[in-house]
Structures are given as structure tokens and as C-alpha cells.
Design an enzyme around this catalytic site. Structure first.
Site, PDB file in Angstrom:
ATOM      1  N   ASP A 133       0.991  -1.356  -0.030  1.00 28.88           N
ATOM      2  CA  ASP A 133      -0.028  -0.075   0.004  1.00 28.88           C
ATOM      3  C   ASP A 133       0.916   1.221  -0.030  1.00 28.88           C
ATOM      4  OD1 ASP A 133       0.712  -0.521   2.677  1.00 28.88           O
ATOM      5  OD2 ASP A 133      -0.450   0.748   3.538  1.00 28.88           O
TER       6      ASP A 133
ATOM      7  N   GLU B  24      -0.149  -1.310   5.574  1.00 34.99           N
ATOM      8  CA  GLU B  24       0.943  -0.942   6.538  1.00 34.99           C
ATOM      9  C   GLU B  24       1.016   0.539   6.812  1.00 34.99           C
ATOM     10  OE1 GLU B  24       4.825   0.583   8.166  1.00 34.99           O
ATOM     11  OE2 GLU B  24       3.817   1.153   6.285  1.00 34.99           O
ATOM     12  N   GLU B  25       0.613   1.342   6.089  1.00 35.64           N
ATOM     13  CA  GLU B  25       0.405   2.741   6.189  1.00 35.64           C
ATOM     14  C   GLU B  25      -0.773   3.332   7.396  1.00 35.64           C
ATOM     15  OE1 GLU B  25       2.918   4.389   5.497  1.00 35.64           O
ATOM     16  OE2 GLU B  25       3.978   3.811   3.515  1.00 35.64           O
TER      17      GLU B  25
ATOM     18  N   GLU C 211      11.717  -1.709   3.283  1.00 32.55           N
ATOM     19  CA  GLU C 211      11.493  -0.114   3.813  1.00 32.55           C
ATOM     20  C   GLU C 211      12.791   0.626   3.001  1.00 32.55           C
ATOM     21  OE1 GLU C 211       8.737   1.344   4.523  1.00 32.55           O
ATOM     22  OE2 GLU C 211       7.596  -0.426   5.547  1.00 32.55           O
TER      23      GLU C 211
ATOM     24  N   HIS D 152       6.488   9.596   1.584  1.00 32.47           N
ATOM     25  CA  HIS D 152       5.208  10.136   1.986  1.00 32.47           C
ATOM     26  C   HIS D 152       5.355  11.680   1.309  1.00 32.47           C
ATOM     27  CE1 HIS D 152       4.047   7.261   5.560  1.00 32.47           C
ATOM     28  NE2 HIS D 152       4.828   6.692   4.288  1.00 32.47           N
TER      29      HIS D 152
HETATM   30 ZN    ZN Z   1       6.806   2.043   4.124  1.00 30.43          ZN
END
Ligand code: ZN
Length: 352
Positions: free
Chosen positions: A70, A124-125, A153, A327
Site C-alpha cells: 500500500d 501498513e500505512e 522499507e 510520503h
Molecule cells: Zn513504508
């Protein structure tokens, strides 16, 4: 269909261009499941929108290579594009470049010195209750059995060890409401914040050196609420605070420390996520570090390595992409870095 045997830049771009904002991962899961299903040396299982692909080479050690499917919501950065030697767009850093490397490994590595479980998980977010790893743990815990886990990650291609824990809590000051024209009848809760702000401003972050690496704790107010109306002395103000604590501190100890620090205020715990140890005394991590031969740094943010650590499984972060761009509307990653991470992992898995 998603071509997982193609060049890593294009594979990353193809993944970026399958929208997969948290809770909307069906399309990407379908494609990942379908493409892995064609790889002869893998057994593929699906749990909701998480895909698990396992080798069965017959080794006595198993490693997990994991990443989330995601992304956060788009910010004028979808669809993605290739500009010169970079892939630009939503999720290119966090973490579809890592997913691309893991998918290509799953396809290409048909013999290895360990058995491998590739894990592509959902959500996960967002809050933990939606996290794909959580769902797999509840429904089919055996699928996560392993001796060592790598979370892909973004780490800018270096190895990040451990991770700091996170404690979120609320402190409040109570006063007495009154008309602001007759303020002497009340007690202003906002004015009472002076002491609280003083504590926050004078807080000295601990910087413990753990297994040779310097962590850096934090204490930050993240939200403030208070006030009733333009002519009312407020009787309540609350401040939300986030404390980041190093791997040498348990969640219980972190909570006690904070309660002590804010002993003159009302304290309410919101949630806590444990830290993870560096794992540097673990044989598999030592071997991984010696083969990969790249820089090592402590992990300041919280990641799912802590989830593995709490299950007794040593875990590290290692993936392409600058974590400072995660992000961020300008997410981008160089194709070279994706290839470097892929080649390092391939070398580690296949070097006897
Ligand atoms: Zn991540």
C-alpha cells in the site's frame, strides 16, 4: 499482467501505476499473486490482500523478505513517470522500488542457501488493526516462521538496524470556567500550560549508544486542544505528545518515565509500539552484513521490524529509496539504487 522478470526501473514504474492506497490493494494483490503463481519454485498463498510466496529448497534456515503493497494517498504524484535515470511518483520510494526488487528476486532466485518466504502485505500505512502482518499472524502464523527477516522499507541502500519505539499520550491541565469579563471567578487552563511547555522545551533527549550505534530519543508535542468561546475562561486544555524511545528501553519503562516527567498533569496513554534491538549479535545478521558490506545506521522511525522482533525474530531494514522522501509529493528513486539493492540481496542469497 505484471512482468516481474523485466528491468527493475520499468517494473517499479508498472507497480507505481497500479494505484494501491491503503485499503484499496485488491488490484495490485491480484497482479502480484498472478505473476508469482507462474514461478515454478514458489508456493503462493493469499490472505485477504496479502500475498505470501515460499520456496521449498529443503534448507534448515528460512529468511523472510517483506514489503508492504500500500501507499499513502496521492498528492499530485500519480501516475508515475520515468525521468532520465529515475522513477518518480507515488510510492516509488515507499515502497514500490523495494517491492520491485523483492518480486524480481522471487522470480530469479531458483536456488539459494536459505529457504525464502517473500511477503507482500497490505495496509501498513494505516492503523495496526488493518496491517496485513497482523492479519497473517492471527490467521496463519506459521507462514511467518523464519530465522531472520528483511523489511525492504526505504533506507537509501544502507542497512538500518533496530528501531526506536513510539509512545503516544495526552496530558491535560484543568482549570475553572468563567466569563472572561469576570476572569477572577475562573482559573485559566491555557495559562497553566507554562509549566508543561517548560518541561517540553527543557527536555534533554537521551542519545544512548547501543552496540556501537547512537540512537536519539525524542519528545514532541504534536497537537493541542483547548478553549470554549471568545468570552470564556477555558477550564481544560489537552496536549498530545509523542515520545520516541531507544531500543534499550521497554514500553513499560518509557511510560513510567513520561508519567514521572508529567507528574503534575493528568496523563492518559493513547498507544505504544515497542522498540526493536539491533540484532548485531545474531549470526544471520552478522553474515548478512559481511556479505552486503554497506554502511550501517540506527533506525529512528518505527517499522514492522519491531513486530518481528517482538516475535523473537531478528529483523533489519534494507531497501532502495531515500527515507526522507517517503510520503513526500516528490518521491523519486534512481534505477541504479534499486539494482544495487537487488544485486546485493541476490549475492547474499546465492553466495555459499
Ligand atoms: Zn513504508
Amino acid at each position: 499482467m505484471l512482468k516481474i522478470d523485466q528491468e527493475l526501473g520499468q517494473l517499479t514504474l508498472d507497480l507505481v501505476n497500479i494505484s494501491s492506497v491503503s485499503q484499496d490493494e485488491k488490484a495490485i494483490s491480484d497482479q502480484v499473486q498472478e505473476s508469482l503463481g507462474l514461478v515454478k519454485h514458489l508456493k503462493v498463498t493469499r490472505i485477504n490482500n496479502s500475498i505470501i510466496a515460499q520456496t521449498n529448497f529443503g534448507h534448515n534456515k528460512r529468511v523472510v523478505i517483506a514489503g508492504h503493497l500500500d501507499t499513502v494517498p496521492a498528492n499530485h504524484n500519480f501516475p508515475g513517470k520515468k525521468i532520465d535515470n529515475e522513477i518518480v511518483g507515488l510510492g516509488s520510494v515507499d515502497m514500490k522500488s523495494g517491492i520491485a526488487a523483492a518480486l524480481k528476486l522471487a522470480h530469479d532466485v531458483s536456488q539459494a542457501k536459505y529457504d525464502i518466504t517473500y511477503l507482500f502485505y497490505e495496509s501498513e500505512e494505516i492503523e495496526t488493526k488493518y496491517n496485513g502482518l497482523e492479519l497473517i499472524t492471527q490467521q496463519s502464523k506459521d507462514l511467518l516462521n523464519c530465522d531472520f527477516a528483511i523489511l525492504m522499507e526505504p533506507t537509501n541502500g544502507i542497512i538500518e538496524i533496530g528501531c526506536q519505539g513510539s509512545l503516544r499520550f495526552e496530558v491535560s491541565a484543568k482549570g475553572k470556567r468563567s466569563h472572561s469579563a469576570r476572569w477572577w471567578n475562573g482559573k485559566n487552563a491555557i495559562h497553566d500550560l507554562t509549566d508543561l511547555l517548560q518541561i517540553l522545551n527543557s527536555y534533554k533527549s537521551r542519545e544512548p549508544v547501543i552496540d556501537g550505534y547512537k540512537f536519539r530519543e525524542g519528545l514532541q508535542a504534536v497537537k493541542i486542544n483547548g478553549g470554549v468561546a471568545g468570552n470564556v475562561v477555558p477550564d481544560l486544555v489537552t496536549v498530545n505528545i509523542n515520545h520516541r524511545f531507544a531500543p534499550d528501553t521497554t514500553p513499560q519503562a518509557a511510560e513510567e518515565n513520561m508519567k514521572k516527567l508529567f507528574k503534575d498533569f493528568n496523563f492518559k496513554l493513547i498507544d505504544v509500539a515497542a522498540s526493536a534491538p539491533t540484532g548485531l549479535n545474531n549470526e544471520l545478521i552478522k553474515e548478512f552484513i559481511s556479505v552486503i558490506g554497506t554502511d550501517i545506521a540506527p533506525k529512528f522511525g518505527w517499522t514492522d521490524v519491531a513486530r518481528f522482533a517482538s516475535a523473537g525474530i531478528p529483523a533489519i531494514n534494507f531497501g532502495p529509496g531515500d527515507p526522507n522522501l517517503a510520503h513526500h509529493p516528490d518521491e523519486k528513486v534512481t534505477i541504479k539504487q534499486i539494482e544495487d539493492v537487488f544485486n546485493s540481496l541476490k549475492k547474499w542469497l546465492t553466495t555459499k
